[in-house]
Design an enzyme around this catalytic site. Structure first.
Site, mmCIF file in Angstrom:
data_model
loop_
_atom_site.group_PDB
_atom_site.id
_atom_site.type_symbol
_atom_site.label_atom_id
_atom_site.label_comp_id
_atom_site.label_asym_id
_atom_site.label_seq_id
_atom_site.Cartn_x
_atom_site.Cartn_y
_atom_site.Cartn_z
ATOM 1 C CG HIS A 19 -8.253 9.054 3.277
ATOM 2 N ND1 HIS A 19 -8.399 8.115 2.282
ATOM 3 C CD2 HIS A 19 -7.209 8.632 4.026
ATOM 4 C CE1 HIS A 19 -7.469 7.194 2.404
ATOM 5 N NE2 HIS A 19 -6.737 7.479 3.473
ATOM 6 C CG HIS A 22 -10.063 5.233 4.583
ATOM 7 N ND1 HIS A 22 -9.742 6.357 5.296
ATOM 8 C CD2 HIS A 22 -8.961 4.444 4.613
ATOM 9 C CE1 HIS A 22 -8.515 6.245 5.765
ATOM 10 N NE2 HIS A 22 -8.007 5.105 5.350
ATOM 11 C CB CYS A 127 8.480 1.108 5.386
ATOM 12 S SG CYS A 127 7.315 2.471 5.128
ATOM 13 C CB CYS A 130 4.711 -0.594 4.618
ATOM 14 S SG CYS A 130 4.818 0.324 3.097
ATOM 15 C CB CYS A 144 8.782 3.054 1.477
ATOM 16 S SG CYS A 144 7.013 2.771 1.272
ATOM 17 C CG HIS A 147 4.284 5.048 3.589
ATOM 18 N ND1 HIS A 147 4.193 3.717 3.276
ATOM 19 C CD2 HIS A 147 3.075 5.402 4.085
ATOM 20 C CE1 HIS A 147 2.986 3.270 3.584
ATOM 21 N NE2 HIS A 147 2.281 4.276 4.063
ATOM 22 C CE LYS A 297 0.251 7.840 -2.860
ATOM 23 N NZ LYS A 297 1.179 6.843 -2.486
ATOM 24 C CE LYS A 300 -3.503 17.200 6.226
ATOM 25 N NZ LYS A 300 -3.212 16.105 7.117
HETATM 26 N N1 MSP Z 1 -5.017 -1.294 8.057
HETATM 27 C C1 MSP Z 1 -4.602 -1.635 6.744
HETATM 28 C C2 MSP Z 1 -5.497 -2.689 6.152
HETATM 29 C C3 MSP Z 1 -5.626 -3.929 6.957
HETATM 30 S S1 MSP Z 1 -6.760 -5.047 6.269
HETATM 31 C C4 MSP Z 1 -6.569 -6.405 7.143
HETATM 32 C C5 MSP Z 1 -4.600 -0.401 5.843
HETATM 33 N N2 MSP Z 1 -5.341 0.600 6.234
HETATM 34 S S2 MSP Z 1 -5.409 2.034 5.506
HETATM 35 O O1 MSP Z 1 -6.351 2.774 6.278
HETATM 36 O O2 MSP Z 1 -4.126 2.600 5.363
HETATM 37 O O3 MSP Z 1 -5.910 1.805 4.054
HETATM 38 C C6 MSP Z 1 -7.029 1.095 3.759
HETATM 39 C C7 MSP Z 1 -7.291 1.058 2.280
HETATM 40 O O4 MSP Z 1 -7.485 2.364 1.767
HETATM 41 C C8 MSP Z 1 -6.197 0.433 1.478
HETATM 42 O O5 MSP Z 1 -6.792 -0.616 0.753
HETATM 43 C C9 MSP Z 1 -5.753 1.490 0.531
HETATM 44 O O6 MSP Z 1 -5.515 1.001 -0.740
HETATM 45 C C10 MSP Z 1 -6.966 2.378 0.474
HETATM 46 N N3 MSP Z 1 -6.572 3.700 0.002
HETATM 47 C C11 MSP Z 1 -5.860 4.649 0.646
HETATM 48 N N4 MSP Z 1 -5.717 5.719 -0.201
HETATM 49 C C12 MSP Z 1 -6.313 5.458 -1.385
HETATM 50 C C13 MSP Z 1 -6.626 6.180 -2.531
HETATM 51 N N5 MSP Z 1 -6.205 7.419 -2.733
HETATM 52 N N6 MSP Z 1 -7.423 5.598 -3.467
HETATM 53 C C14 MSP Z 1 -8.004 4.370 -3.278
HETATM 54 N N7 MSP Z 1 -7.743 3.672 -2.199
HETATM 55 C C15 MSP Z 1 -6.690 4.053 -1.357
HETATM 56 O O7 MSP Z 1 -3.930 -0.415 4.825
#
Ligand code: MSP
Length: 663
Positions: A19, A22, A127, A130, A144, A147, A297, A300
């Site tokens: 998304h 990421h 959680c 998390c 949390c 979430h 934030k 969906k």
């Molecule tokens: N798997 C763990 C990370 C492990 S690293 C050793 C994880 N994965 S995640 O897929 O949930 O999220 C990855 C990253 O995406 C996180 O750094 C999180 O901050 C970022 N984001 C998820 N939603 C976001 C936004 N809406 N905006 C910016 N980044 C956010 O956590």
């Protein structure tokens, strides 16, 4: 700046689709890596997927798949996503790979052998979102806050890592290394967290409860806690502990993360490394959150999610990359949305950059035989030349300080100054006077050289478009060292006669960008009769494929009848309004026949004349000529009619030369 760079993204959980969050971090990492590489550094960029743990296990079960089959499929979606966005990572690590598992087990064993791990019964609030136990203090109204759910009370036998023993060392390290965690606000947050006991870290889960994970080397009835497993990816991908990549890149390690995973990276990870006797990373760069267009934030239920792949498909991957870097302040939360993207695209890319390129190209082709002349500089040229030379020196420290938006703004200000120079010098007037040919050549040379300089500095944000920009000027790729001296564009360069319009003006789509995913986007959407590359996973939102409407039997035509219609690619060279006719535009088009054609088209209510020049459209080339308002029209331009009656031209791949047959 260090000549070695090692940038990592978080490895992404494979319980859902890639998304915008990421995408953001991955684009930032790609930008940093490309910038440094262009600046002469030896740079390595790592991303990947986090595939173990309870959350993934539950998602696989919900999808009715074996965990390995499930993670294989979603991990592939991330690879596809990054390919679509032009991400140039050097490696993609998956925590289910043997090369990773072996390193996790080895580090666990080392830490265990050093007496840093013990067994205990533990009760706490867990959680699953998390994937960690929470302290009472972290909860908001008992939930949390990330979430929005009440953590479960759990009691189980776990192995613990003596994290608390490393707290004083970590505080000292952060205090003596000001750039260790940045921006500074996050550093202070971590220091305040470390001012009180942090406790020990539970690093295992009973296999009977979580069967999906890496077994502890000394007790296979327990699997490794997913964070202890995942963080190790940053060294396992480098082949730790064997030399080679690890020795070269680890001392320069720089992690990019989102603020929600600060504690894991700023506390768990350095203490783990310290306990294992491995030096810690150089920098932890913490990004803010991207919020929906309404500033809330994304979720969906609020319907305010921003779909990166639909945006990339509509406006181009480079436009999305540029927008994300330009319209956010790294480290802070920012609202993003399609409307903002379109505004930024039109202002910076279509108007300031794309237009200047098109105008310079047109003048050189028309008046200078398509050849870049040698400049003979005058005092009036100094501001542009001097600014160009100083530009890289201003941009570099901004990128170094993670001020990506400010760095890109510097380059755009320079592009704006080139535009001012262009309009002040009025090269189209100079072209009228044969005695001023040399001056015309100098002005156009300076604009081309300025565009070359800008294209190199913008390339980390828009790799593909910047290469196209230079190709449109007949210029090769260049590094930053090759733009510091004014005059790198060789006089005598042939400017290609044809080049696609770099940034056609964008219009906000009538409807919001539909929810889609890389595999659900047009690029990979299953088409009738074609097998999709991989079957869509149940969480994906693949748009339904519309059934072709079958024509009533009497209206059918044979292939031979259709073959009589000659459809051709036409390049619009000029467009003007037809006087006293609201609906008509007169177009001059090139259909690859040597001579130009005039076509009258009823699209004046839908397109301004200046929007059309440079576009490639589809023309019915053998339509009987007809006179409209006294003008003989030799052909018809194809357009689609939207549900509200708006007309949209049928456009075609700009790479195709005029006259190409369409069938
Ligand atoms: N798997 C763990 C990370 C492990 S690293 C050793 C994880 N994965 S995640 O897929 O949930 O999220 C990855 C990253 O995406 C996180 O750094 C999180 O901050 C970022 N984001 C998820 N939603 C976001 C936004 N809406 N905006 C910016 N980044 C956010 O956590």
């Amino acid at each position: 700046m260090s000549a070695i760079s090692y940038v990592t993204t978080p490895i992404y959980y494979v319980n859902g689709e890639p998304h915008i969050g990421h995408t953001y971090t991955t684009v930032v990492g790609d930008f940093l890596t490309r910038f440094r590489r262009l600046d002469g550094a030896e740079a390595y960029y790592l991303t990947g997927t986090d595939e173990h743990g309870e959350k993934i296990f539950q998602a696989a079960r919900a999808a009715g798949l074996e965990p390995q089959a499930f993670v294989d499929r979603i991990s592939e979606r991330f690879r596809v996503a990054w390919r679509l966005l032009g991400i140039g990572h050097d490696d993609f690590i998956r925590t289910t790979e043997e090369r990773h598992r072996a390193v996790v087990r080895q580090i666990l064993q080392t830490v265990y052998d050093r007496g840093e791990i013990y067994y205990d019964e533990y009760e706490g609030l867990y959680c699953v979102g998390c994937e960690r136990f929470m302290t009472e203090k972290e909860l908001v109204d008992g939930q949390c806050s990330d979430h929005q759910r009440v953590p479960e009370k759990r009691r189980e036998g776990n192995y613990f890592f003596r994290m608390e023993n490393h707290r004083d060392w970590l505080r000292g390290h952060i205090q003596s290394h000001p750039g260790f965690i940045r921006p500074e606000g996050y550093r202070n947050e971590v220091l305040s967290l470390l001012s009180e006991p942090i406790g020990d870290l539970s690093i295992s889960r009973p296999r009977e409860r979580v069967p999906w994970g890496i077994g502890l080397p000394w007790d296979d009835a327990h699997v490794t806690y997913v964070w202890f497993d995942a963080l190790i990816n940053y060294v396992s991908a480098l082949g730790f502990p064997q030399g080679g990549l690890f020795d070269r890149y680890w001392p320069a390690a720089e992690h990019l993360i989102g603020k929600d995973i600060l504690k894991a990276h700023a506390v768990f990870w350095p203490t783990m490394l310290h306990a294992a006797g491995v030096p810690v990373y150089q920098h932890l760069n913490v990004g803010g959150y991207l919020m929906g267009p309404d500033g809330r934030k994304m979720s969906k239920s609020l319907g305010n999610q921003v779909e990166p792949f639909a945006l990339a498909e509509r406006y181009g991957a480079d436009a999305l990359r540029y927008y994300l870097l330009k319209d956010t302040v790294y480290g802070q939360d920012s609202s993003v949305g399609e409307k903002f993207l379109v505004d930024r695209y039109n202002a910076d890319l279509a108007n300031d950059l794309g237009n200047l390129l098109a105008r310079a190209r047109a003048l050189i082709n028309r008046h200078l035989d398509g050849t870049l002349p040698a400049p003979v500089q005058e005092t009036a040229d100094q501001p542009v030349i001097a600014a160009g030379e100083a530009l890289a020196a201003r941009v570099r420290p901004l990128v170094h300080d993670l001020r990506f938006s400010a760095a890109l703004e510097e380059v755009m200000q320079y592009v704006r100054s080139l535009n001012r120079y262009f309009s002040d010098q009025e090269p189209w007037q100079l072209a009228r006077d044969p005695a001023r040919r040399e001056r015309l050549g100098t002005v156009l040379y300076n604009v081309v050289e300025g565009l070359r300089v800008a294209s190199v500095l913008l390339e980390p944000a828009m790799p593909e478009k910047c290469r196209q920009l230079r190709a449109g000027l007949g210029l090769p790729d260049a590094t930053m060292a090759q733009i510091t001296q004014w005059g790198g564009a060789p006089a005598g360069t042939r400017i290609p006669a044809e080049a696609p319009l770099l940034f056609p003006k964008a219009e906000m789509a009538a409807e919001a960008v539909p929810a889609s995913s890389p595999a659900g986007s047009a690029a990979a959407a299953p088409r009738p009769g074609a097998e999709p590359a991989s079957a869509p996973v149940p969480t994906a939102t693949v748009p339904p494929v519309a059934e072709p409407a079958s024509a009533p039997a009497g209206d059918e035509i044979s292939i031979e009848e259709f073959g009589r219609v000659q459809l051709r690619v036409a390049l619009v060279l000029a467009a003007t309004r037809v006087p006293k006719a609201d609906k008509l535009l007169q177009l001059t088009v090139d259909v690859g026949e040597g001579a130009q054609r005039t076509v009258v088209s009823g699209i004046a209510a839908h397109y301004a004349p200046e929007e059309l020049v440079g576009r490639k459209v589809v023309l019915v080339a053998n339509l009987k000529p007809a006179r409209l308002r006294g003008i003989l029209s030799a052909g018809m331009v194809l357009a689609a009619i939207g549900p509200d009656g708006t007309l949209k031209l049928v456009e075609i791949d700009p790479q195709l030369p005029p006259g190409s047959v369409v069938r």
